[in-house]
Motif scaffolding. Structure first.
Motif, PDB file in Angstrom:
ATOM      1  N   TRP A   1     -14.085  -2.045   0.875  1.00 52.37           N
ATOM      2  CA  TRP A   1     -15.097  -2.489  -0.080  1.00 52.37           C
ATOM      3  C   TRP A   1     -16.029  -3.446   0.631  1.00 52.37           C
ATOM      4  O   TRP A   1     -15.584  -4.469   1.151  1.00 52.37           O
ATOM      5  CB  TRP A   1     -14.435  -3.173  -1.268  1.00 52.37           C
ATOM      6  CG  TRP A   1     -15.305  -3.159  -2.483  1.00 52.37           C
ATOM      7  CD1 TRP A   1     -16.310  -4.033  -2.776  1.00 52.37           C
ATOM      8  CD2 TRP A   1     -15.269  -2.224  -3.545  1.00 52.37           C
ATOM      9  NE1 TRP A   1     -16.902  -3.709  -3.959  1.00 52.37           N
ATOM     10  CE2 TRP A   1     -16.272  -2.581  -4.458  1.00 52.37           C
ATOM     11  CE3 TRP A   1     -14.477  -1.103  -3.811  1.00 52.37           C
ATOM     12  CZ2 TRP A   1     -16.509  -1.876  -5.622  1.00 52.37           C
ATOM     13  CZ3 TRP A   1     -14.718  -0.402  -4.966  1.00 52.37           C
ATOM     14  CH2 TRP A   1     -15.726  -0.780  -5.864  1.00 52.37           C
TER      15      TRP A   1
ATOM     16  N   ILE B   1     -12.026  -5.835  -7.892  1.00 51.37           N
ATOM     17  CA  ILE B   1     -11.858  -4.536  -7.223  1.00 51.37           C
ATOM     18  C   ILE B   1     -10.395  -4.283  -6.887  1.00 51.37           C
ATOM     19  O   ILE B   1      -9.613  -5.217  -6.714  1.00 51.37           O
ATOM     20  CB  ILE B   1     -12.740  -4.432  -5.959  1.00 51.37           C
ATOM     21  CG1 ILE B   1     -12.383  -5.521  -4.944  1.00 51.37           C
ATOM     22  CG2 ILE B   1     -14.210  -4.478  -6.328  1.00 51.37           C
ATOM     23  CD1 ILE B   1     -13.111  -5.417  -3.635  1.00 51.37           C
TER      24      ILE B   1
ATOM     25  N   TYR C   1     -15.694   4.095   2.069  1.00 52.03           N
ATOM     26  CA  TYR C   1     -16.157   2.749   1.744  1.00 52.03           C
ATOM     27  C   TYR C   1     -16.994   2.782   0.475  1.00 52.03           C
ATOM     28  O   TYR C   1     -17.488   3.831   0.052  1.00 52.03           O
ATOM     29  CB  TYR C   1     -16.967   2.139   2.898  1.00 52.03           C
ATOM     30  CG  TYR C   1     -18.227   2.891   3.252  1.00 52.03           C
ATOM     31  CD1 TYR C   1     -19.443   2.591   2.632  1.00 52.03           C
ATOM     32  CD2 TYR C   1     -18.204   3.896   4.215  1.00 52.03           C
ATOM     33  CE1 TYR C   1     -20.599   3.279   2.965  1.00 52.03           C
ATOM     34  CE2 TYR C   1     -19.364   4.581   4.554  1.00 52.03           C
ATOM     35  CZ  TYR C   1     -20.547   4.273   3.932  1.00 52.03           C
ATOM     36  OH  TYR C   1     -21.696   4.957   4.262  1.00 52.03           O
ATOM     37  N   CYS C   2     -17.131   1.613  -0.090  1.00 51.94           N
ATOM     38  CA  CYS C   2     -17.989   1.412  -1.253  1.00 51.94           C
ATOM     39  C   CYS C   2     -18.826   0.182  -0.965  1.00 51.94           C
ATOM     40  O   CYS C   2     -18.306  -0.811  -0.437  1.00 51.94           O
ATOM     41  CB  CYS C   2     -17.136   1.208  -2.495  1.00 51.94           C
ATOM     42  SG  CYS C   2     -18.126   1.034  -3.991  1.00 51.94           S
TER      43      CYS C   2
ATOM     44  N   ASP D   1     -21.313  -2.802  -2.478  1.00 53.20           N
ATOM     45  CA  ASP D   1     -21.666  -3.528  -3.695  1.00 53.20           C
ATOM     46  C   ASP D   1     -22.538  -4.715  -3.296  1.00 53.20           C
ATOM     47  O   ASP D   1     -22.117  -5.543  -2.492  1.00 53.20           O
ATOM     48  CB  ASP D   1     -20.373  -4.006  -4.363  1.00 53.20           C
ATOM     49  CG  ASP D   1     -20.601  -4.731  -5.672  1.00 53.20           C
ATOM     50  OD1 ASP D   1     -21.742  -4.750  -6.184  1.00 53.20           O
ATOM     51  OD2 ASP D   1     -19.617  -5.304  -6.187  1.00 53.20           O
TER      52      ASP D   1
ATOM     53  N   SER E   1      -9.403  -2.515  -4.148  1.00 50.27           N
ATOM     54  CA  SER E   1      -9.210  -2.482  -2.698  1.00 50.27           C
ATOM     55  C   SER E   1      -8.682  -3.816  -2.191  1.00 50.27           C
ATOM     56  O   SER E   1      -9.098  -4.883  -2.644  1.00 50.27           O
ATOM     57  CB  SER E   1     -10.530  -2.154  -1.993  1.00 50.27           C
ATOM     58  OG  SER E   1     -10.351  -2.191  -0.590  1.00 50.27           O
TER      59      SER E   1
END
Length: 162
Positions: free
Chosen positions: A4, A71, A43-44, A46, A73
């Motif tokens: 993340w 989150i 992956y993310c 933000d 993760s």
């Protein structure tokens, strides 16, 4: 494992200004840097906020904490300006969050040919995947624990502190 990534602005994204009335827009996206280094992990991304780190407030740091705790993760990468990176790492470290959190940035804007942004980002991602839970700064080939790091402004680098 999903990494993340929480972005906050800083030189790594081309944000650098002396007062908020001069605020410019990010000129480099972390997404484009990840594509450039051809990553192959999940992956993310933000965006928490987009600021020169001189202007990060206690409320901004509280927002980071909220995002991290919201989150699932356990591996969090925070892109951050180098000027107040130690302060943010210290804030998060004192909270004793049960995740691995790595802060990373660059000394040379991500828009410049000789930028350290891509190297630092790749190095921090590798460190994030191998470190124990805790808060760290990964810069220029070194990893520092939140409670044993300082920025040496004269040498423009991070170093171990006593």
């Amino acid at each position: 494992m999903i990494i993340w990534i929480i972005t906050t602005g800083g030189t790594i994204e081309g944000l650098e200004y002396n007062n908020e009335s001069e605020k410019n827009e990010a000129t480099v996206s972390i997404e484009s840097l990840l594509q450039e280094i051809n990553v192959s992990f999940e992956y993310c991304i933000d965006c928490a906020f987009s600021k020169d780190s001189r202007f990060i407030t206690p409320d901004d740091r509280a927002l980071l904490n909220e995002k991290i705790n919201a989150i699932s993760s356990n591996h969090v990468l925070i892109t951050h300006g180098t000027i107040t990176m130690v302060e943010t790492a210290t804030y998060l470290g004192k909270l004793d969050i049960n995740k691995t959190i790595v802060l990373v940035g660059s000394f040379v804007p991500g828009t410049e040919k000789n930028s350290d942004a891509s190297f630092n980002l790749g190095y921090a991602i590798c460190a994030l995947q191998t470190l124990e839970k805790g808060v760290y700064i990964a810069m220029n080939g070194n990893v520092f624990s939140w409670d044993k790091v300082r920025k040496n402004v004269a040498k423009n680098r991070f170093e171990c502190s006593s």
